[in-house]
Design an enzyme around this catalytic site. Structure first.
Site, mmCIF file in Angstrom:
data_model
loop_
_atom_site.group_PDB
_atom_site.id
_atom_site.type_symbol
_atom_site.label_atom_id
_atom_site.label_comp_id
_atom_site.label_asym_id
_atom_site.label_seq_id
_atom_site.Cartn_x
_atom_site.Cartn_y
_atom_site.Cartn_z
ATOM 1 N N LYS A 54 18.462 8.052 3.245
ATOM 2 C CA LYS A 54 17.089 8.428 2.913
ATOM 3 C C LYS A 54 16.862 9.889 3.314
ATOM 4 O O LYS A 54 17.236 10.301 4.398
ATOM 5 C CB LYS A 54 16.119 7.494 3.646
ATOM 6 N N GLU A 78 3.873 -9.711 2.078
ATOM 7 C CA GLU A 78 2.442 -9.903 2.370
ATOM 8 C C GLU A 78 2.063 -11.378 2.366
ATOM 9 O O GLU A 78 1.279 -11.829 3.214
ATOM 10 C CB GLU A 78 1.589 -9.130 1.363
ATOM 11 N N ARG A 119 -1.371 -9.287 -3.387
ATOM 12 C CA ARG A 119 -0.263 -10.244 -3.384
ATOM 13 C C ARG A 119 -0.646 -11.550 -2.684
ATOM 14 O O ARG A 119 -0.104 -12.603 -2.978
ATOM 15 C CB ARG A 119 0.912 -9.656 -2.582
HETATM 16 C C1 LIG Z 1 3.875 -5.119 -2.309
HETATM 17 C C2 LIG Z 1 4.060 -3.799 -1.621
HETATM 18 N N1 LIG Z 1 3.954 -3.728 -0.277
HETATM 19 C C3 LIG Z 1 4.116 -2.536 0.347
HETATM 20 C C4 LIG Z 1 4.407 -1.411 -0.369
HETATM 21 C C5 LIG Z 1 4.507 -0.067 0.342
HETATM 22 N N2 LIG Z 1 5.858 0.478 0.216
HETATM 23 C C6 LIG Z 1 6.181 1.415 -0.674
HETATM 24 S S1 LIG Z 1 7.761 1.854 -0.615
HETATM 25 C C7 LIG Z 1 8.050 0.797 0.665
HETATM 26 C C8 LIG Z 1 9.410 0.718 1.267
HETATM 27 C C9 LIG Z 1 10.417 0.372 0.259
HETATM 28 O O1 LIG Z 1 11.667 0.374 0.878
HETATM 29 P P1 LIG Z 1 12.965 0.367 0.001
HETATM 30 O O2 LIG Z 1 12.800 -0.610 -1.099
HETATM 31 O O3 LIG Z 1 14.120 0.166 0.892
HETATM 32 O O4 LIG Z 1 12.998 1.789 -0.660
HETATM 33 P P2 LIG Z 1 13.257 3.213 0.055
HETATM 34 O O5 LIG Z 1 11.910 3.838 0.197
HETATM 35 O O6 LIG Z 1 13.910 2.972 1.362
HETATM 36 O O7 LIG Z 1 14.110 3.962 -0.881
HETATM 37 C C10 LIG Z 1 6.908 0.112 1.016
HETATM 38 C C11 LIG Z 1 6.796 -0.868 2.104
HETATM 39 C C12 LIG Z 1 4.513 -1.540 -1.767
HETATM 40 N N3 LIG Z 1 4.778 -0.483 -2.561
HETATM 41 N N4 LIG Z 1 4.351 -2.729 -2.361
#
Ligand SMILES: Cc1ncc(C[n+]2csc(CCOP(=O)(O)OP(=O)(O)O)c2C)c(N)n1
Length: 603
Positions: A279, A358, A386
């Site tokens: 990242k 969630e 959700r």
């Molecule tokens: C339902 C939902 N909950 C929380 C989020 C907030 N959110 C956006 S990106 C993320 C992390 C995603 O992690 P990952 O899939 O590993 O992607 P990375 O950012 O590490 O590339 C979160 C929790 C969201 N977009 N959707």
């Protein structure tokens, strides 16, 4: 070189060295624009090579790429004809920070919420097969998003869809927004550990190939290697579910990514490629602190205002938990953004990060109350959507004293349609017995949390992303009731949250009462009857369905009170990218619009 890339076709002419050069140019573009406009920096920097490799091997838009969350799609945007527009990222009338089907035929689905890509891709694959069509479908999912319930449900289904051709690219950077959590993430750690082990084996395979041209030794070796991996690390969860696992692989090696995607294309079944990435890759501050660089605000490198509502929630919960050992805090994968990091370090045994889950987090909170705990769960309004059924079924129906702290309620600005907190009020007000509050400043926030800590029923406290209001009222919050923030003789403005400053100007200009409807359920019926002799103007940054306006109209209708009520809510349209102020103007709930419409009624 980037300027020469008008469509993905142009990258197919490049060799690996040129692709690597292109990757560097793309990184520079992403860093410069994102630091200026705000956006998801670290996630995008980690996905540059894997995106280039997908477009190199596959033929979008005929082949379909489905991004999960979509916050890693900047490279995709830059090579699919949106380079010129990239400077307008997240600006009004500019391009979205997420895939958007209205923006480009390359954006298969709009996205913004997590864990949807495998379901969408499987749906697409089933439609393709039903129509006897022939194209490839890729779902790009992070190691955080794959831990969400929907991803699990989709994998469970895909594993049985044995002849359905589908490629899942798992982008594993060990991070969700914060450090990834959960048993699946430990499983990935084991699989990543096989990386060096497999590299060693690859060398052995090359040697064997040289000394044994017939290939018998090599296939015996591959068989042994797979058995040995199985013995050492066990079967992958994906293989066990019937999904072919390929990897782990270095997701920043264009050569390796291209090779493995070509291989994946051959399988007539669901396949998952485990790409290991970093990242923030290529920008040292983001590599060193990917949590804070997950998303950056425009014009600044890091954020989190000291006096935000989120930080008050975190600090107050720490204070309450100090004296009440039953209080615990829950986040669904967002400890930093929800202000809970301090709670996590002070009370590690009473802090629970469920990952992006969630629904589970809400139902778990409901469960905790039966065991005598006092859970405070903090979720952004848009992601709370959700959990509607869990709020109904596992919290309200059970009269479980869970406090749901709803961050980013109301208009939220630049992230666009997927991230606005404008629906929770409607669906929460439909829940019998739920108390819904909205503080206007940190003092009220603290009081409301204290009130909730003593309540024996569910309480929701919603609060905006923006700063606190500085408008002083008459009645300190002790229990659900409204407050007069100004007194006037010509009528009343009834509002809450980020609309209060607009309400204040209206009250000043037109000699109106300004009333903070800080208890959105129950309403303050005494105040509603007090103000019923003069015109009432209801203002809300909320959809009209189920909001304050509808509730006020119903109250007067039920009580047969004849009063003139005019309402200003959001339009019945998806909110577009822009700042909060621009979104207010576009929805005609800003001062100028409302003043223009009501001044003649008053004067
Ligand atoms: C339902 C939902 N909950 C929380 C989020 C907030 N959110 C956006 S990106 C993320 C992390 C995603 O992690 P990952 O899939 O590993 O992607 P990375 O950012 O590490 O590339 C979160 C929790 C969201 N977009 N959707």
């Amino acid at each position: 070189m980037l300027e020469t890339i008008k469509s993905p076709k142009d990258i197919k002419k490049l060799n690996i060295d040129q692709l690597e050069l292109l990757a560097e140019e793309i990184r520079t573009e992403i860093i410069t624009t994102t630091l200026k406009n705000g956006g998801h920096l670290a996630s995008n920097l980690g996905a540059v090579e894997l995106t280039l490799a997908m477009h190199y091997v596959f033929d979008a838009p005929n082949d379909k790429i489905v991004f999960d969350v979509g916050h890693q799609s900047y490279t995709h945007k830059l090579i699919t004809g949106r380079q010129k527009e990239f400077a307008s990222l997240r600006k009004k009338d500019g391009i979205s920070g997420f895939p958007n089907h209205k923006e480009s035929e390359y954006d298969t689905f709009d996205a913004g919420h997590s864990s949807t890509a495998i379901s969408l891709a499987l749906g697409l694959a089933r439609a393709r097969d039903n129509n006897k069509e022939n194209y490839n479908i890729l779902a790009v999912v992070g190691d955080g998003a794959i831990g969400g319930g929907m991803s699990f449900e989709a994998l469970n289904d895909a594993g049985e869809a044995k002849n359905t051709k589908l490629i899942i690219v798992l982008n594993d950077n060990e991070m969700s927004i914060s450090k990834n959590v959960g048993a699946l993430s430990s499983h990935f750690a084991n699989l990543r550990a096989t990386h060096s082990y497999i590299k060693g084996k690859k060398r052995v395979k090359n040697v064997l190939q040289r000394i044994n041209q017939s290939g018998k030794l090599v296939s015996l070796f591959i068989h042994l290697r797979n058995s040995l991996r199985y013995l050492l690390f066990g079967e992958t969860i994906f293989d066990a579910m019937g999904i072919k696992y390929l990897g782990p692989i270095n997701g920043h090696s264009l050569k390796d990514m291209i090779e493995i995607l070509i291989k994946a294309k051959e399988y007539q079944m669901p396949v998952i490629i485990h790409a290991v990435t970093q990242k923030g890759c290529g920008y040292t501050p983001a590599e060193d602190d990917p949590e804070n660089y997950h998303g950056v605000s425009s014009g600044e490198k890091s954020k989190k205002k000291a006096e935000s509502f989120s930080s008050t929630v975190g600090a107050t919960l720490c204070e309450l938990a100090e004296t009440d050992k039953k209080i615990c805090a829950i986040t669904a994968g967002m400890p930093l953004n929800t202000g809970l990091n301090e709670f996590a370090s002070k009370f590690p045994t009473r802090f629970f990060d469920t990952g992006i889950a969630e629904q589970h987090a809400l139902a778990m909170a409901g469960g905790m109350t039966k065991g005598g705990m006092k859970p405070f769960i903090v979720i952004y309004s848009t992601f709370l959507q959700r959990g509607f059924d869990q709020i109904f079924h596992d919290i309200c129906l059970q009269e479980a004293p869970v406090t749901i702290c709803i961050d980013h309620a109301g208009l939220c600005g630049e992230d666009g349609a997927t991230h606005q907190g404008i629906y929770d009020l409607g669906f929460l007000r439909s829940m019998p017995g739920l108390i819904i509050l909205e503080p206007r400043d940190n003092v009220e926030m603290k009081k409301m949390l204290q009130f909730a800590s003593k309540a024996d029923k569910p309480v929701a406290i919603r609060y905006p992303k923006g700063n606190c209001s500085e408008i002083v009222g008459e009645i300190p919050f002790e229990k659900p009731c409204w407050d007069y923030l100004a007194r006037g003789g010509k009528g009343s403005v009834l509002t809450f949250g980020i609309c209060l400053p607009v309400g204040k100007r209206l009250a000043e200009e037109l000699n109106l009462n300004l009333i903070d409807a800080r208890s959105l359920k129950p309403f303050d019926e005494k105040v509603l009857l007090e103000i019923a002799d003069k015109p009432i103007f209801v203002l809300e940054d909320n959809v009209s369905v189920g909001g304050l306006l509808e509730g006020v109209l119903k109250f007067y209708s039920d009580n047969k009170v004849n009063v003139k009520v005019s309402g200003f809510s959001l339009k019945d349209e998806f909110v577009r990218v822009g700042s909060v102020n621009e979104q207010m103007t576009e929805n005609e709930i800003d001062f100028e619009h409302v003043f223009g419409k009501i001044k003649n009624e008053i004067r």
